[in-house]
Design an enzyme around this catalytic site. Structure first.
Site: not given
Ligand code: NHR
Ligand code: GAR
Length: 210
Positions: A62, A87-88, A90, A104, A106, A141-142, A170
């Site tokens: 990562r 979806m990764r 950070l 972001n 969520h 996260l979030d 929304q």
């Molecule tokens: N990174 C940090 N440091 N802080 C946040 O608040 C983040 C972030 C990266 C992404 C979006 C997020 C969401 O809105 C987001 C917020 C991915 C995962 C996850 O578990 C969780 C939350 C969010 C995005 N991802 C897996 C991973 O191992 C992979 C899952 C997949 O590939 O489908 O990274 O919810």
């Molecule tokens: C959206 O619902 C967004 O809020 C969510 O994924 C969808 C993406 O849709 N994000 C997460 O769940 C981040 N972990 P889109 O690609 O059509 O914008």
């Protein structure tokens, strides 16, 4: 001078589309995806926007991926980096380089339901109100400072699909709004809470109060 925005996405890209179609006073300087086949990336190319595909599966870990990702983003000198279905998670080193200019969206009313599968979990808990949250991204996260939220009712016959569609409508409304506020320089972080400067448009955020 317009606000330079880099968009990060992993999939469909409907939030990214909503941002483009809102005709904001911003310049999308790059669309970056960790999934080279992402529909959102295809659409960006069709719009003639600069795209970057960085396949995370080709990196050792990562940290290595995030370091390359951060370098690619920085080349475009963004004022703002927008996660739009990215979806990764950070890594802290990435966050340190962009904190304060990283947003972001969520799909839940944070701090409820951080993480994944939010609509399934909301239905399982029997909540009656659900929604979405735009927040600044921090290493936790979030949990970063909240900019704007929108609520929707949960109906007795909802499935994750019907509920997510109601929330998504929304998302497409509030994400462009949040980005507009950022571009206008109106988001002020006061001890971890975001205040909207010159808040004359607040009735559009809380329509039921007006
Ligand atoms: N990174 C940090 N440091 N802080 C946040 O608040 C983040 C972030 C990266 C992404 C979006 C997020 C969401 O809105 C987001 C917020 C991915 C995962 C996850 O578990 C969780 C939350 C969010 C995005 N991802 C897996 C991973 O191992 C992979 C899952 C997949 O590939 O489908 O990274 O919810
Ligand atoms: C959206 O619902 C967004 O809020 C969510 O994924 C969808 C993406 O849709 N994000 C997460 O769940 C981040 N972990 P889109 O690609 O059509 O914008």
């Amino acid at each position: 001078m317009s606000c330079r925005v880099v968009v990060l996405l992993s999939g469909r890209g409907s939030n990214f589309r909503a941002i483009v179609e809102a005709r904001l006073p911003v310049e999308i300087v790059a669309v970056v995806s960790n999934r080279p086949q992402a529909d959102g990336l295809v659409w960006a190319r069709e719009q003639g926007l600069p795209t970057v595909a960085l396949d995370h599966t080709e990196f050792a870990d990562r940290e290595a991926f995030d370091a390359k990702l951060a370098d690619e983003i920085e080349r475009h000198q963004p004022d703002l980096v927008v996660l739009a279905g990215y979806m990764r998670i950070l890594s802290p080193a990435f966050i340190a380089r962009f904190e304060g200019r990283l947003l972001n969206i969520h799909p839940s009313l944070l701090p409820a339901f951080p993480g994944l599968k939010t609509h399934e979990r909301a239905l399982a808990e029997g909540v009656k109100i659900h929604g979405c949250t735009v927040h600044f991204v921090t290493a936790q996260l979030d949990h970063g400072p909240i900019v704007i939220q929108a609520a929707v009712p949960v109906r007795a016959d909802d499935t994750p699909e019907t509920l997510s569609a109601r929330v998504l409508a929304q998302e497409h409304r509030v994400y462009p709004q949040a980005i507009r506020w950022f571009a206008e320089g109106r988001l002020v972080n006061k001890c971890g809470c975001i205040n909207l400067q010159d808040d004359s448009a607040s009735q559009s955020v809380f329509p039921t109060e007006s």
